[in-house]
Write a protein that holds these residues in place. Sequence first.
Motif, mmCIF file in Angstrom:
data_model
loop_
_atom_site.group_PDB
_atom_site.id
_atom_site.type_symbol
_atom_site.label_atom_id
_atom_site.label_comp_id
_atom_site.label_asym_id
_atom_site.label_seq_id
_atom_site.Cartn_x
_atom_site.Cartn_y
_atom_site.Cartn_z
ATOM 1 N N TRP A 91 0.861 -1.194 0.000
ATOM 2 C CA TRP A 91 0.000 0.000 0.000
ATOM 3 C C TRP A 91 0.888 1.232 0.000
ATOM 4 C CZ3 TRP A 91 -5.273 -0.511 -0.243
ATOM 5 C CH2 TRP A 91 -6.040 0.648 -0.131
ATOM 6 N N LEU A 92 0.372 2.329 -0.551
ATOM 7 C CA LEU A 92 1.099 3.589 -0.478
ATOM 8 C C LEU A 92 0.127 4.750 -0.383
ATOM 9 C CD1 LEU A 92 0.892 5.243 -3.402
ATOM 10 C CD2 LEU A 92 2.570 3.576 -4.112
ATOM 11 N N SER A 93 0.647 5.870 0.105
ATOM 12 C CA SER A 93 -0.080 7.123 0.124
ATOM 13 C C SER A 93 0.931 8.234 -0.070
ATOM 14 C CB SER A 93 -0.832 7.307 1.444
ATOM 15 O OG SER A 93 -1.585 8.512 1.446
ATOM 16 N N ALA A 94 0.565 9.236 -0.859
ATOM 17 C CA ALA A 94 1.543 10.265 -1.216
ATOM 18 C C ALA A 94 0.928 11.653 -1.150
ATOM 19 C CB ALA A 94 2.086 10.007 -2.628
ATOM 20 N N ASP A 95 1.793 12.636 -0.939
ATOM 21 C CA ASP A 95 1.432 14.036 -1.052
ATOM 22 C C ASP A 95 2.570 14.726 -1.783
ATOM 23 O OD1 ASP A 95 -0.037 16.323 -0.866
ATOM 24 O OD2 ASP A 95 -0.032 16.460 1.311
ATOM 25 N N ARG A 96 2.544 16.044 -1.840
ATOM 26 C CA ARG A 96 3.521 16.772 -2.647
ATOM 27 C C ARG A 96 4.965 16.431 -2.284
ATOM 28 N NH1 ARG A 96 -0.828 20.086 -2.043
ATOM 29 N NH2 ARG A 96 -1.500 21.331 -3.835
ATOM 30 N N PRO A 122 12.870 4.899 8.198
ATOM 31 C CA PRO A 122 11.920 5.155 9.292
ATOM 32 C C PRO A 122 11.251 6.515 9.124
ATOM 33 C CG PRO A 122 14.009 4.326 10.135
ATOM 34 C CD PRO A 122 14.235 4.644 8.685
ATOM 35 N N ILE A 123 9.998 6.602 9.515
ATOM 36 C CA ILE A 123 9.277 7.871 9.507
ATOM 37 C C ILE A 123 9.719 8.655 10.741
ATOM 38 C CG2 ILE A 123 6.999 8.948 9.628
ATOM 39 C CD1 ILE A 123 5.905 6.367 8.322
ATOM 40 N N PRO A 124 10.249 9.862 10.569
ATOM 41 C CA PRO A 124 10.720 10.626 11.725
ATOM 42 C C PRO A 124 9.646 10.761 12.808
ATOM 43 C CG PRO A 124 11.444 11.664 9.703
ATOM 44 C CD PRO A 124 10.510 10.571 9.297
ATOM 45 N N GLY A 125 9.992 10.361 14.009
ATOM 46 C CA GLY A 125 9.072 10.430 15.128
ATOM 47 C C GLY A 125 8.197 9.204 15.292
ATOM 48 N N LEU A 126 8.151 8.338 14.278
ATOM 49 C CA LEU A 126 7.292 7.154 14.322
ATOM 50 C C LEU A 126 8.083 5.875 14.138
ATOM 51 C CD1 LEU A 126 4.365 6.102 14.490
ATOM 52 C CD2 LEU A 126 4.241 6.323 11.985
ATOM 53 N N GLY A 127 9.139 5.931 13.332
ATOM 54 C CA GLY A 127 9.935 4.743 13.058
ATOM 55 C C GLY A 127 9.322 3.887 11.973
ATOM 56 N N GLY A 140 -1.096 16.704 7.357
ATOM 57 C CA GLY A 140 0.193 16.114 7.687
ATOM 58 C C GLY A 140 0.116 14.853 8.511
ATOM 59 N N ARG A 141 -1.044 14.552 9.116
ATOM 60 C CA ARG A 141 -1.153 13.329 9.919
ATOM 61 C C ARG A 141 -1.100 12.077 9.031
ATOM 62 N NH1 ARG A 141 -6.056 12.829 11.636
ATOM 63 N NH2 ARG A 141 -6.823 14.542 10.318
ATOM 64 N N ILE A 142 -0.625 10.977 9.595
ATOM 65 C CA ILE A 142 -0.623 9.683 8.921
ATOM 66 C C ILE A 142 -1.557 8.762 9.682
ATOM 67 C CG2 ILE A 142 0.749 7.718 8.147
ATOM 68 C CD1 ILE A 142 3.203 9.539 8.231
ATOM 69 N N GLN A 143 -2.589 8.274 9.013
ATOM 70 C CA GLN A 143 -3.522 7.346 9.636
ATOM 71 C C GLN A 143 -3.282 5.949 9.077
ATOM 72 O OE1 GLN A 143 -7.030 10.693 10.333
ATOM 73 N NE2 GLN A 143 -7.562 8.747 9.400
ATOM 74 N N PHE A 144 -3.375 4.949 9.951
ATOM 75 C CA PHE A 144 -3.102 3.584 9.521
ATOM 76 C C PHE A 144 -3.702 2.604 10.517
ATOM 77 C CE2 PHE A 144 0.367 5.050 12.170
ATOM 78 C CZ PHE A 144 0.666 3.982 13.007
ATOM 79 N N GLN A 145 -3.749 1.338 10.125
ATOM 80 C CA GLN A 145 -4.197 0.269 10.999
ATOM 81 C C GLN A 145 -3.005 -0.413 11.643
ATOM 82 O OE1 GLN A 145 -7.168 -1.434 7.855
ATOM 83 N NE2 GLN A 145 -7.543 -2.491 9.776
ATOM 84 N N SER A 159 -3.804 7.464 14.405
ATOM 85 C CA SER A 159 -3.352 8.659 13.694
ATOM 86 C C SER A 159 -2.053 9.145 14.330
ATOM 87 C CB SER A 159 -4.414 9.753 13.776
ATOM 88 O OG SER A 159 -3.959 10.946 13.162
ATOM 89 N N PHE A 160 -1.036 9.380 13.495
ATOM 90 C CA PHE A 160 0.255 9.912 13.954
ATOM 91 C C PHE A 160 0.399 11.347 13.492
ATOM 92 C CE2 PHE A 160 4.701 10.841 12.736
ATOM 93 C CZ PHE A 160 5.253 10.897 14.013
ATOM 94 N N ASP A 161 0.683 12.241 14.419
ATOM 95 C CA ASP A 161 0.878 13.661 14.138
ATOM 96 C C ASP A 161 2.373 13.958 14.139
ATOM 97 O OD1 ASP A 161 1.063 16.404 14.028
ATOM 98 O OD2 ASP A 161 -0.519 16.765 15.504
ATOM 99 N N PRO A 162 2.981 14.240 12.969
ATOM 100 C CA PRO A 162 4.430 14.477 12.934
ATOM 101 C C PRO A 162 4.844 15.772 13.624
ATOM 102 C CG PRO A 162 3.451 14.966 10.813
ATOM 103 C CD PRO A 162 2.364 14.353 11.639
#
Length: 320
Positions: A91-96, A122-127, A140-145, A159-162
């Motif tokens: 799966w993927l999700s993208a922005d600018r 790793p996603i900064p702050g989330l790994g 800017g949040r990343i939502q996932f299961q 939901s992860f708030d960077p």
Amino acid sequence: MIQVGLRVPRRTRRLRGSALACAFLIALSGCGGDNQETGATAAGDARPPLHGFDIYAVGSADGNIVQADVYGITLSPLRAHRLTSARRISWLSADRGVVVVAAGDEQIDKLALLGVDGVLAPIPGLGRPAGYAPQVQPDGRIQFQDDGAGDEVLYRYVSFDPNSGKTSVLYRSSKPFQIVAAGPKGTFVEVLRDPEGVDRVALLSPSGRRQAFPIAERIGSPKLGKAFIATGVYGSTAPGAPASSLVLLDLGSEKTEVIDGWAPLTWTPDGTKLLVVRAGEARLPDAELAVLDPKDPKNPQVLGTIPGLTFFQADWVARD
């Protein structure tokens, strides 16, 4: 051809804003990778930078959904460039300025940030937590299961708030569920599967209230547009069998319409039109892409064909 939701239990186991995008790029600079071009790229075509593509897609040169990689697609000209190699992207999700993936490169699906050279970082702050179906939100949040923390499997949508580095739980249940997208007004789009009957698509509120719509016996992961939900329909239960058609669900009238021969990939950035790909066995060996207008769903506007690739899921990025 749409991702149905490949999940490995843990027991076996649209970031927006130039400042955030720059932080991610700085974190990834200097990483080496294994970029490759595909047969879809004409000789002499210059590959755009990582964040210069119109569409990012999960695809495979051999039609194998469990061995898929990330491809960047340009529309003018219509070209695809392979951005990862042997990463088992589900799966993927993208922005600018960012591409977030779920990848099985470490055996189970884990979230990662796609680096400039195809490296999964790793996603900064989330790994790199175990997770599924990430979605980058406009703020800017990343939502996932995920399956929660500790030894007890607890199915969650988080939901992860960077900006704050905090992760909040939006929904949790002791029973399996498949949430595949964020909906309007804090709702989530969920698939309710019935092995003995008809699969349904549901809008689930944070309080747990469901509004469910019957679709077909076996459906793929729904794509949420501005006024419609699109989902692929599978005529075969064989593993890896492609979608044979798509269904459009009008959220206003709650009516459905079947469009044969096409499978949904993603909505245009404004959510009004749908990027589709030829469905069924006609999808091989080449990917014929088109844009479908729900107001005239029987007449998709063909964009062209990308040779030698099969696409399963995608995200169309808004460009200023």
